[in-house]
Design a protein around this motif. Sequence first.
Motif, PDB file in Angstrom:
ATOM      1  N   TYR A 242       1.400  -1.127  -0.072  1.00 11.49           N
ATOM      2  CA  TYR A 242      -0.311  -0.127   0.148  1.00 11.49           C
ATOM      3  C   TYR A 242       0.490   1.206   0.060  1.00 11.49           C
ATOM      4  N   PHE A 243       0.234   2.950  -0.445  1.00  7.09           N
ATOM      5  CA  PHE A 243       0.634   3.703  -0.190  1.00  7.09           C
ATOM      6  C   PHE A 243       0.683   4.484   1.197  1.00  7.09           C
ATOM      7  N   ASP A 244       2.025   5.152   1.378  1.00  4.19           N
ATOM      8  CA  ASP A 244       1.472   5.700   2.894  1.00  4.19           C
ATOM      9  C   ASP A 244       0.668   7.328   3.015  1.00  4.19           C
ATOM     10  N   ALA A 245      -0.431   6.351   2.935  1.00  5.45           N
ATOM     11  CA  ALA A 245      -1.737   7.921   2.265  1.00  5.45           C
ATOM     12  C   ALA A 245      -1.556   9.351   2.900  1.00  5.45           C
ATOM     13  N   ARG A 246      -1.391   9.428   4.286  1.00  5.40           N
ATOM     14  CA  ARG A 246      -0.907  10.780   5.407  1.00  5.40           C
ATOM     15  C   ARG A 246       0.643  11.698   4.671  1.00  5.40           C
ATOM     16  N   PHE A 247       1.692  10.242   4.197  1.00 10.48           N
ATOM     17  CA  PHE A 247       2.873  11.301   4.373  1.00 10.48           C
ATOM     18  C   PHE A 247       2.610  11.152   2.910  1.00 10.48           C
ATOM     19  N   TYR A 248       1.993  11.111   1.853  1.00 11.42           N
ATOM     20  CA  TYR A 248       1.870  11.118   0.481  1.00 11.42           C
ATOM     21  C   TYR A 248       0.286  13.031   0.711  1.00 11.42           C
ATOM     22  N   GLU A 341      -8.608   6.714   1.684  1.00 12.30           N
ATOM     23  CA  GLU A 341      -8.953   6.067   2.718  1.00 12.30           C
ATOM     24  C   GLU A 341      -8.639   7.015   4.532  1.00 12.30           C
ATOM     25  N   LEU A 342      -8.251   8.534   3.753  1.00  9.46           N
ATOM     26  CA  LEU A 342      -8.500   9.435   5.188  1.00  9.46           C
ATOM     27  C   LEU A 342      -9.536   9.903   4.909  1.00  9.46           C
ATOM     28  N   TRP A 347      -7.155  14.873   7.250  1.00  9.91           N
ATOM     29  CA  TRP A 347      -6.385  15.724   6.335  1.00  9.91           C
ATOM     30  C   TRP A 347      -6.275  16.647   7.471  1.00  9.91           C
ATOM     31  N   GLU A 348      -7.570  17.002   8.346  1.00 10.73           N
ATOM     32  CA  GLU A 348      -7.616  17.873   9.226  1.00 10.73           C
ATOM     33  C   GLU A 348      -5.789  17.964  10.384  1.00 10.73           C
ATOM     34  N   ALA A 397      -8.020  22.670   1.946  1.00  9.02           N
ATOM     35  CA  ALA A 397      -7.708  21.749   1.822  1.00  9.02           C
ATOM     36  C   ALA A 397      -8.623  21.119   2.271  1.00  9.02           C
ATOM     37  N   SER A 398      -9.708  21.719   3.371  1.00 10.30           N
ATOM     38  CA  SER A 398     -10.824  21.461   3.328  1.00 10.30           C
ATOM     39  C   SER A 398     -12.041  21.325   2.434  1.00 10.30           C
TER      40      SER A 398
END
Length: 548
Positions: A242-248, A341-342, A347-348, A397-398
Amino acid sequence: MTKTRQPLYYHPYLFIITLLSIAISSCSERFAHTVQQVPPPAEVSAADFSNYKDSTIYVAAGPHYGRSRLHTFFYGKHYRDVWTLPVEVPVLDIGTAHGGLTPMKLGGSRQTINLRLQDTTGTEYVLRSIDKEPASALPEKWQQSYVANIVRDATSATHPYAALTLPAMAEALGMYYVEPELVYVPHDVHLGEFMAPMGGTVALLERRPTGDQTDYAPMGRAVKVKSTRSALAERLTDNDTYFDARFYLRARLLDMLIGDWSRHEDNWRWAEIEHDENAYTYKAVPRDRDNIFYRLNDGPIPWLFMQLDFKPHFQTFRSKLKNVEKLNSSGRNLDELILAELEWQDWEEVADSVQRLMTDEVIEKGFQTMPDNIAALSAPDMTAKLKSRRNQLLQAASKYYNALAANVQVVGTDKKERFEVEVVSEEEVRVRMFKIKREEGTEQQLYFRTFRASETDEIRLYGLNGKDQFYISGSTKPGIRIKIWGGAGEDNYQVEAKGSKLGKRIYINDTLYRNEFNVDKYTAVDIDNNQRAKDFDAAGWLLRYYLD
């Protein structure tokens, strides 16, 4: 009612086409181009050009971008003052730099001259020309035309030294990055066959993000750095990866801050981190920062170009961070896969972290890496804008989160997965995806997200290949459409309605071949024996992306 025919110049598209036709018809050798700042000497010999160590040269990155007042008025000031200002640049001594570099091959796009090099340990580097030649992408008969001249002139909207500012910011944010080094490439005999295209060029020298980087902290000391094609293929064929979504996401938020509108798939590389035997996590390594701090919309002709919305992602770097959906359009495909997945809380948290770490001191430190006279010219305005954009990051971001949340893709692999969809209420739907053991049990949870009808209109589940299972349950009709594409393989569908009209918001697309449908009378089942390749398996899914 009789319509009055408007003059040609009232229609912007026809007007521009007419101007282009006139320009193309007047092709001339007058507009020959090169990315080289210094022409070759009459003769080059090993005796005269053997050692450049500790040498510097004063050179302007693009003196040809200095145009008349009339031209500048119509086409924009852009960064012409930066391009035409001579700076002191270290001369690259190919024979000694990084222990000695050996030129290997030309690469890159048609707009940038790239030269790959290798040191004595096998580590690869790349030289990327500061100036660009976008006119080379035009048909050959246009490449000496006035049109080519104007297309080339648009490069002045980019800042030639912008990429130098980013390592300090990326390091502060805990991201992976490349470290560009400003150099002048002389007409050096060490270049061999590459002297003609590369000699006399101001360029960025950086470590090439590929292969073994265990000795290099900026890329996470990864055992292997892969291309986007390779990382995507691994993710889509193997459900241990999988990809590290938060890092991306951290990297994508920085993209928004610096106004980078060119984040297509080839502008990323991926550090491969083994988290289990033959199972990997991919962490983003951004590259090719050619289009940050863009300054385009400062003349009537660029303004007209922007109004036509021909390239909506081209965004001028301003104090106000807006139009993030358009700004991010070139990276949308990857965003929809990796960030699916986030939830907003993720995001916040990441946006708040980026905002706190991107301090005034970090921003100012980044701009100090430019040549001194360029920093004096550019830094005050650009740092003020970047600080302003940082302060608006949470709101931006929102907006982008909401754009992505409207329609979400949950993508499986070519292995077996079980998708569980629980309709908790009309407002709330929970989606889980599990890896299936060979003995048909379930084990590792691969995906979990709670969706809300106030954010999401549609959830799209893609099984791809493998014997996948789709189980949908609930006691009410959801406020979110649920669409399922089983793809290849023998799939099983079960809708447990519990006395409700749950199926009225469920749509299934698959073939008749060995698929089992245990659904209620309300569920829409579309039998399609000629499915699109893009919905079918991992190889088909890759067709959705811009891959090298």
